[in-house]
Design an enzyme around this catalytic site. Sequence first.
Site, PDB file in Angstrom:
ATOM      1  N   ASP A   1       0.819  -1.194   0.000  1.00 37.25           N
ATOM      2  CA  ASP A   1       0.000   0.000   0.000  1.00 37.25           C
ATOM      3  C   ASP A   1       0.864   1.260   0.000  1.00 37.25           C
ATOM      4  O   ASP A   1       2.016   1.242   0.442  1.00 37.25           O
ATOM      5  CB  ASP A   1      -0.908   0.018   1.236  1.00 37.25           C
ATOM      6  CG  ASP A   1      -1.838  -1.178   1.279  1.00 37.25           C
ATOM      7  OD1 ASP A   1      -2.362  -1.541   0.223  1.00 37.25           O
ATOM      8  OD2 ASP A   1      -2.024  -1.732   2.378  1.00 37.25           O
ATOM      9  N   LYS A   2       0.274   2.356  -0.445  1.00 35.93           N
ATOM     10  CA  LYS A   2       0.983   3.631  -0.498  1.00 35.93           C
ATOM     11  C   LYS A   2       1.515   4.032   0.878  1.00 35.93           C
ATOM     12  O   LYS A   2       2.608   4.590   1.015  1.00 35.93           O
ATOM     13  CB  LYS A   2       0.049   4.712  -1.036  1.00 35.93           C
ATOM     14  CG  LYS A   2       0.684   6.090  -1.156  1.00 35.93           C
ATOM     15  CD  LYS A   2      -0.315   7.103  -1.698  1.00 35.93           C
ATOM     16  CE  LYS A   2       0.301   8.489  -1.768  1.00 35.93           C
ATOM     17  NZ  LYS A   2      -0.668   9.492  -2.281  1.00 35.93           N
TER      18      LYS A   2
END
Length: 248
Positions: free
Chosen positions: A107-108
């Site tokens: 995930d970012k």
Amino acid sequence: MEKNQETVRLNKYLAECGVCSRRDGDKLIASGKVTVDGRTAVMGERVTGMETIAVQGKILSGRNQKIVLAYYKPVGVTCTERDKYAEKTVTEEIGYPVRVTYAGRLDKDSEGLLLLSNDGELIRRMMKASEKHEKEYRVRTKQTLTEEFLQKMSGGVYLKELDVTTRPCTVEQIDRNTFRIVLTQGLNRQIRRMCRELGFDVTALKRVRVLSVTLDGLAPGEYRELDREELQKLYQMTGMVQHGSETD
């Protein structure tokens, strides 16, 4: 060049090496970023593959050479190849001259080890859920860890959003707010979902190992090519013939 030696157009050669599509290859050649034996390549040129061909100064290993990169993805970088809404993408940050794809996104707002390769079959095998390949993480939570939390995490957590119970896994407390977890599946935002289901908020998440490859020696934003020994072990663990040592 020998008279009867087989040749291909340079843009096709770049595509077969996994650098880019033929169209993007033409753009690279037109912009002067491709060299053949030290000179700037020209549009429509044909090559045998025996030449020293480089893209932006990086010498290509050849059409059959398989590459695996270990990359320390920082927080804020998006796991995508092209996204006009993403501020920073993995491919842009790495800027590697050969087209590579990641195995198992992060995930970012997460960081850590990301493996990328131009070997599609290797990527497929690493991501195949039934193979139960290990991925290890360090996770910090806002709340103080409890024995009940650790036991429930390791035993499997029912995720209402996905209507699935996670596989049993290894969980080990490191300090009052940090634990180590080894997963053998890759559900979307799995660790964050598991923690939230148990009333815990994740404040930091780092992947430190995928199969036999670790994050050791890498700083955020850095990457390295796996050496021959590491490639061989990775291919063996995924049940594949080791292509990484091909030199033909």
